[in-house]
Design a protein around this motif. Structure first.
Motif, PDB file in Angstrom:
ATOM      1  N   ASP A  11       1.842  10.402  22.204  1.00 32.70           N
ATOM      2  CA  ASP A  11       1.576   9.443  21.125  1.00 32.70           C
ATOM      3  C   ASP A  11       1.341  10.123  19.780  1.00 32.70           C
ATOM      4  OD1 ASP A  11       1.830   7.248  22.767  1.00 32.70           O
ATOM      5  OD2 ASP A  11      -0.304   7.131  23.247  1.00 32.70           O
ATOM      6  N   GLY A  12       1.239  11.465  19.777  1.00 33.46           N
ATOM      7  CA  GLY A  12       1.059  12.190  18.527  1.00 33.46           C
ATOM      8  C   GLY A  12      -0.369  12.231  18.040  1.00 33.46           C
ATOM      9  N   VAL A 462      -2.076   8.911   9.777  1.00 35.35           N
ATOM     10  CA  VAL A 462      -2.617  10.250   9.548  1.00 35.35           C
ATOM     11  C   VAL A 462      -1.491  11.267   9.466  1.00 35.35           C
ATOM     12  CG1 VAL A 462      -3.976  12.106  10.589  1.00 35.35           C
ATOM     13  CG2 VAL A 462      -4.906   9.799  10.510  1.00 35.35           C
ATOM     14  N   ALA A 463      -0.493  11.122  10.327  1.00 35.49           N
ATOM     15  CA  ALA A 463       0.645  12.040  10.291  1.00 35.49           C
ATOM     16  C   ALA A 463       1.392  11.932   8.969  1.00 35.49           C
ATOM     17  CB  ALA A 463       1.585  11.746  11.456  1.00 35.49           C
ATOM     18  N   THR A 464       1.555  10.716   8.458  1.00 36.51           N
ATOM     19  CA  THR A 464       2.232  10.522   7.180  1.00 36.51           C
ATOM     20  C   THR A 464       1.452  11.168   6.038  1.00 36.51           C
ATOM     21  OG1 THR A 464       3.170   8.432   7.972  1.00 36.51           O
ATOM     22  CG2 THR A 464       3.151   8.798   5.584  1.00 36.51           C
ATOM     23  N   ILE A 465       0.135  10.969   6.040  1.00 37.92           N
ATOM     24  CA  ILE A 465      -0.706  11.561   4.993  1.00 37.92           C
ATOM     25  C   ILE A 465      -0.674  13.081   5.079  1.00 37.92           C
ATOM     26  CG2 ILE A 465      -3.105  11.819   4.247  1.00 37.92           C
ATOM     27  CD1 ILE A 465      -3.536   8.879   5.044  1.00 37.92           C
ATOM     28  N   SER A 466      -0.759  13.627   6.287  1.00 41.49           N
ATOM     29  CA  SER A 466      -0.750  15.086   6.444  1.00 41.49           C
ATOM     30  C   SER A 466       0.567  15.674   5.944  1.00 41.49           C
ATOM     31  CB  SER A 466      -0.965  15.450   7.915  1.00 41.49           C
ATOM     32  OG  SER A 466      -2.211  14.969   8.383  1.00 41.49           O
ATOM     33  N   THR A 467       1.680  15.027   6.262  1.00 41.65           N
ATOM     34  CA  THR A 467       2.983  15.516   5.789  1.00 41.65           C
ATOM     35  C   THR A 467       3.075  15.452   4.273  1.00 41.65           C
ATOM     36  OG1 THR A 467       4.010  14.782   7.855  1.00 41.65           O
ATOM     37  CG2 THR A 467       5.464  15.177   5.977  1.00 41.65           C
ATOM     38  N   ALA A 468       2.566  14.366   3.685  1.00 40.09           N
ATOM     39  CA  ALA A 468       2.594  14.238   2.231  1.00 40.09           C
ATOM     40  C   ALA A 468       1.749  15.314   1.554  1.00 40.09           C
ATOM     41  CB  ALA A 468       2.106  12.848   1.828  1.00 40.09           C
ATOM     42  N   LEU A 469       0.589  15.624   2.103  1.00 41.56           N
ATOM     43  CA  LEU A 469      -0.251  16.675   1.523  1.00 41.56           C
ATOM     44  C   LEU A 469       0.408  18.040   1.670  1.00 41.56           C
ATOM     45  CD1 LEU A 469      -3.762  15.456   2.737  1.00 41.56           C
ATOM     46  CD2 LEU A 469      -2.886  15.412   0.399  1.00 41.56           C
ATOM     47  N   GLU A 470       1.092  18.249   2.789  1.00 45.59           N
ATOM     48  CA  GLU A 470       1.784  19.520   2.979  1.00 45.59           C
ATOM     49  C   GLU A 470       2.865  19.718   1.913  1.00 45.59           C
ATOM     50  OE1 GLU A 470       4.364  21.846   6.450  1.00 45.59           O
ATOM     51  OE2 GLU A 470       3.354  19.948   6.873  1.00 45.59           O
ATOM     52  N   ALA A 495      -9.572  13.217   7.887  1.00 45.25           N
ATOM     53  CA  ALA A 495      -8.271  13.654   8.374  1.00 45.25           C
ATOM     54  C   ALA A 495      -7.520  14.421   7.289  1.00 45.25           C
ATOM     55  CB  ALA A 495      -7.455  12.445   8.824  1.00 45.25           C
ATOM     56  N   ALA A 496      -7.575  13.931   6.045  1.00 43.26           N
ATOM     57  CA  ALA A 496      -6.911  14.628   4.942  1.00 43.26           C
ATOM     58  C   ALA A 496      -7.552  15.981   4.678  1.00 43.26           C
ATOM     59  CB  ALA A 496      -6.967  13.759   3.681  1.00 43.26           C
ATOM     60  N   MET A 571       1.594   9.305  -7.058  1.00 45.38           N
ATOM     61  CA  MET A 571       1.496   8.899  -5.650  1.00 45.38           C
ATOM     62  C   MET A 571       2.400   9.779  -4.789  1.00 45.38           C
ATOM     63  SD  MET A 571       2.428   5.287  -3.750  1.00 45.38           S
ATOM     64  CE  MET A 571       1.210   4.316  -4.639  1.00 45.38           C
ATOM     65  N   ILE A 572       1.827  10.318  -3.717  1.00 50.74           N
ATOM     66  CA  ILE A 572       2.626  11.128  -2.803  1.00 50.74           C
ATOM     67  C   ILE A 572       2.785  10.476  -1.436  1.00 50.74           C
ATOM     68  CG2 ILE A 572       1.992  13.282  -3.949  1.00 50.74           C
ATOM     69  CD1 ILE A 572       0.011  13.802  -1.682  1.00 50.74           C
ATOM     70  N   ALA A 573       2.008   9.420  -1.152  1.00 52.02           N
ATOM     71  CA  ALA A 573       2.150   8.725   0.139  1.00 52.02           C
ATOM     72  C   ALA A 573       1.561   7.333   0.038  1.00 52.02           C
ATOM     73  CB  ALA A 573       1.466   9.499   1.260  1.00 52.02           C
ATOM     74  N   ARG A 574       2.183   6.407   0.766  1.00 54.60           N
ATOM     75  CA  ARG A 574       1.653   5.051   0.912  1.00 54.60           C
ATOM     76  C   ARG A 574       1.863   4.636   2.366  1.00 54.60           C
ATOM     77  NH1 ARG A 574       3.960   0.669  -3.071  1.00 54.60           N
ATOM     78  NH2 ARG A 574       5.891   1.308  -1.996  1.00 54.60           N
ATOM     79  N   VAL A 575       0.769   4.248   3.027  1.00 59.74           N
ATOM     80  CA  VAL A 575       0.837   3.909   4.448  1.00 59.74           C
ATOM     81  C   VAL A 575       0.099   2.595   4.681  1.00 59.74           C
ATOM     82  CG1 VAL A 575       0.958   6.323   5.159  1.00 59.74           C
ATOM     83  CG2 VAL A 575      -1.267   5.207   4.989  1.00 59.74           C
ATOM     84  N   GLY A 576       0.333   2.026   5.845  1.00 60.88           N
ATOM     85  CA  GLY A 576      -0.396   0.847   6.275  1.00 60.88           C
ATOM     86  C   GLY A 576      -1.163   1.140   7.554  1.00 60.88           C
ATOM     87  N   PHE A 577      -2.412   0.748   7.577  1.00 56.78           N
ATOM     88  CA  PHE A 577      -3.271   0.982   8.747  1.00 56.78           C
ATOM     89  C   PHE A 577      -3.622  -0.354   9.366  1.00 56.78           C
ATOM     90  CE2 PHE A 577      -7.827   1.272  10.157  1.00 56.78           C
ATOM     91  CZ  PHE A 577      -7.540   1.824  11.392  1.00 56.78           C
ATOM     92  N   ASP A 578      -3.286  -0.519  10.634  1.00 55.69           N
ATOM     93  CA  ASP A 578      -3.542  -1.762  11.355  1.00 55.69           C
ATOM     94  C   ASP A 578      -4.874  -1.645  12.082  1.00 55.69           C
ATOM     95  OD1 ASP A 578      -3.515  -4.093  12.738  1.00 55.69           O
ATOM     96  OD2 ASP A 578      -1.652  -3.736  13.828  1.00 55.69           O
ATOM     97  N   ASP A 579      -5.881  -2.393  11.609  1.00 55.60           N
ATOM     98  CA  ASP A 579      -7.205  -2.332  12.242  1.00 55.60           C
ATOM     99  C   ASP A 579      -7.444  -3.516  13.175  1.00 55.60           C
ATOM    100  OD1 ASP A 579      -7.531  -4.425  10.483  1.00 55.60           O
ATOM    101  OD2 ASP A 579      -9.549  -3.829   9.857  1.00 55.60           O
ATOM    102  N   ASP A 580      -6.376  -4.088  13.716  1.00 57.42           N
ATOM    103  CA  ASP A 580      -6.394  -5.214  14.666  1.00 57.42           C
ATOM    104  C   ASP A 580      -6.654  -6.559  14.001  1.00 57.42           C
ATOM    105  OD1 ASP A 580      -5.894  -3.532  16.781  1.00 57.42           O
ATOM    106  OD2 ASP A 580      -8.019  -3.221  17.230  1.00 57.42           O
ATOM    107  N   SER A 581      -7.136  -6.580  12.772  1.00 57.93           N
ATOM    108  CA  SER A 581      -7.346  -7.849  12.072  1.00 57.93           C
ATOM    109  C   SER A 581      -6.381  -8.026  10.905  1.00 57.93           C
ATOM    110  CB  SER A 581      -8.787  -7.950  11.551  1.00 57.93           C
ATOM    111  OG  SER A 581      -9.070  -6.891  10.653  1.00 57.93           O
ATOM    112  N   ALA A 582      -5.934  -6.906  10.329  1.00 59.74           N
ATOM    113  CA  ALA A 582      -5.003  -6.951   9.204  1.00 59.74           C
ATOM    114  C   ALA A 582      -4.417  -5.567   9.013  1.00 59.74           C
ATOM    115  CB  ALA A 582      -5.708  -7.423   7.938  1.00 59.74           C
TER     116      ALA A 582
END
Length: 606
Positions: A11-12, A462-470, A495-496, A571-582
């Motif tokens: 699952d990474g 987290v993987a997307t953010i880590s790649t963007a920071l790299e 994580a960042a 901006m170097i990254a934009r992601v969406g985080f699903d917290d089960d409610s939104a």
């Protein structure tokens, strides 16, 4: 364990929140800022003074995996360690009660794993990391109490690791060690012979057999010396902190223990024991949430659970007395260890402060109730069956002897030489095969029914953010890391930070960061650029760099008139985080773009 670890790797898995903080401190082990203590503890709120877990052994374990290979190497390490702990527990169970107890313990461990969230089986988080070594420690102390002094060094190693993971493990570990050492002392004084492995028979094994070991008393001190060396290695860093600190962490822990804040009380402690031992115990449940125990201990259990708990405790007391009277070390030491686990569980739950944040920690500080309850059930069932079998044999033996004496010699049954032994061996082999089939079936069922990791939804962002920071921050830079995040997304800042540290970038944080140490504090250190993690996609406003003589805090530089902004955030990254409610949007920005190394006079010195 293997299935959960493999699934997490596929699952990474990536660390965030406290897992990321642990990974950072593990990365620091091989540097000049090597930690002397463990993770910051929430009990600091009792005295408002920083309190940490007792030592850095968890960081030592993860030091090499955090440096080399992928981040999943840390998960693989924990999976291997936990699997080794399970195997060790089963091996020691065989030494105490033969093949029957070995198979019973193996099946019980599989079912117990079902009561824990899959992530707990491989997680680097300290309440999870200490859980299966704690299970191994239960069986180690049982064997130690039965006279196996050669296990002293490994026992000290395991108990040091467990209590350094989290303070909640300290009370039960002290109880286990007390029983183990008392039993060891009794064994060394009562017999010059050392214990041999229990019978391999699938049926109830005979009393602990011994084999001559004339040199046992002369060589045990060598194992004691090895134990001392292990203890010195494990506890030197905390001792150094105690000497250099003002006050040291051990002093802070003692002060916190003596503070005596309002606690949840004896009723919660009793409820915890009933939930762990009474029908149906925690270790045989599949909870919908890994945090439910903090709520369950506040509600009284059913009458059946309460009565079964009382009967189990009385049975353990009876087994302890019977073991002492019959001089069966396995029996009385196993019963005392089970009682010590119940007492430790009641103490931890009852003494938890009523402060909201600390009361919430029962959601994970009571995870160790699963292996504790499992051991109570296993020892009680095994001890009762063993006692009943012995009573049945003692009742049957006089009857068989009298019957044989009244029959003519020619009427007595005659068996070919060795046939009885071959029959017993065949029955034992058949019982073992059946036991293994049950074990395999239970393992497959539990592994197949496992849910995904609790934090699975974090891995991809987290993987997307880590790649963007790299890509967006060159190696060797010093950056100011600011996370304007809410309660659902705050874990992404940690994580960042780990993603930056792993690439040789020094991330500074505003104010004093008690969780990571002074090397990560801003504290007037110059930095090349700013990295922002924002809820939403609005561009952060960056203040103009101050002159060296007029340093300003980073907090004051966040919301200033646009006219003063000379560093335009990119901006170097934009992601969406699903917290089960939104689905919550997050964005990552750097200012200035590309994070160039600036001249000392032009760099921020917040």
């Amino acid at each position: 364990m293997i299935a959960a670890t493999a699934r997490s790797l596929s699952d990474g898995w990536l660390p965030a929140g406290d897992q990321a903080n642990i990974a950072i401190r593990a990365f620091d082990v091989l540097t000049s800022r090597s930690p002397l203590l463990g993770l910051h503890s929430d009990v600091s709120q009792v005295t408002h003074h920083a309190v940490y877990s007792l030592g850095p052994m968890l960081f030592w374990l993860l030091a090499l995996p955090s440096h080399f290979g992928s981040t999943g190497t840390m998960v693989l390490t924990m999976g291997i360690v936990n699997s080794a702990a399970i195997v060790g527990s089963v091996v020691l169970a065989r030494r105490r009660g033969g093949r029957a107890l070995m198979l019973i313990s193996a099946v019980a461990l599989v079912l117990m794993a079902r009561s824990l969230a899959p992530e707990v089986l491989h997680d680097v988080w300290n309440p999870s990391a200490g859980l299966f070594p704690f299970t191994l420690l239960i069986f180690l102390c049982w064997s130690l109490a039965c006279g196996e002094y050669r296990l002293l060094p490994v026992t000290v190693l395991v108990v040091s690791f467990v209590v350094q993971c989290q303070l909640a493990f300290v009370p039960p570990c002290l109880g286990l060690l007390a029983v183990g050492l008392v039993g060891l002392g009794v064994s060394l004084r009562s017999s010059p012979r050392r214990p041999a492995p229990a019978s391999d028979a699938a049926a109830e094994p005979p009393p602990s057999s011994t084999e001559p070991a004339p040199s046992g008393r002369r060589v045990w001190w060598r194992w004691a010396l090895a134990t001392l060396l292990v203890a010195v290695v494990c506890w030197t860093p905390p001792v150094i902190d105690q000497i250099e600190g003002n006050p040291g962490n051990l002093t802070a822990v003692v002060r916190t223990a003596k503070a005596n804040p309002p606690s949840l009380g004896d009723s919660v402690g009793w409820h915890a024991v009933v939930r762990a031992v009474g029908i149906r115990p925690w270790w045989l449940r599949d909870p919908a949430s890994p945090w439910e125990r903090k709520n369950e201990v506040r509600v009284a259990s059913s009458s059946a659970a309460t009565v079964s708990t009382i009967l189990t405790l009385l049975a353990l007391v009876g087994l302890a007395v019977a073991g002492v009277l019959r001089r069966e070390a396995e029996l009385w030491t196993g019963a005392l260890i089970a009682l010590a686990l119940c007492a430790g569980l009641a103490f931890v739950a009852a003494s938890t402060p009523t402060l909201r944040v600390l009361a919430e920690t029962l959601g994970y500080t009571l995870w160790w109730a699963s292996p504790a309850g499992m051991f109570v059930w296993v020892v009680t069932a095994w001890g009762v069956l063993r006692t009943l079998a012995r009573v049945a044999r003692s009742v049957r033996r006089p009857h068989d002897t009298h019957r044989a004496a009244t029959l003519p010699r020619a009427a007595l049954p005659r068996w070919p030489a060795g046939e009885a032994q071959r029959g017993a061996t065949g029955a034992s082999a058949l019982a073992s095969v059946i036991g293994l089939l049950v074990l395999v079936a239970a393992s497959a069922a539990v592994a197949g029914a496992e849910r995904p990791d609790y934090h699975l939804s974090e891995y991809r962002p987290v993987a997307t953010i880590s790649t963007a920071l790299e890509r967006g921050v060159p190696r060797g830079r010093t950056v100011l890391l600011i996370g304007a995040l809410g309660s659902e997304t705050f874990r992404f800042k940690m994580a960042a930070r780990f993603a930056l540290v792993r690439r040789g970038i020094r991330p500074l944080s505003p104010g004093k960061d008690v969780r990571l140490g002074s090397w990560y504090e801003q504290d007037h250190h110059p930095y090349d650029c700013v990295v922002y993690l924002e809820d939403g996609t609005a561009r952060p406003v960056v203040a103009s760099p101050p002159s060296p003589a007029r340093a300003v805090s980073s907090g004051a530089s966040r919301r200033v008139p646009a006219a003063r902004a000379v560093w335009r955030a990119h901006m170097i990254a934009r992601v969406g985080f699903d917290d089960d409610s939104a689905v919550l949007p997050l964005s990552v920005w750097t200012a200035p773009a590309g994070c160039p190394r600036l001249a000392p006079g032009a760099a921020h010195a917040g």
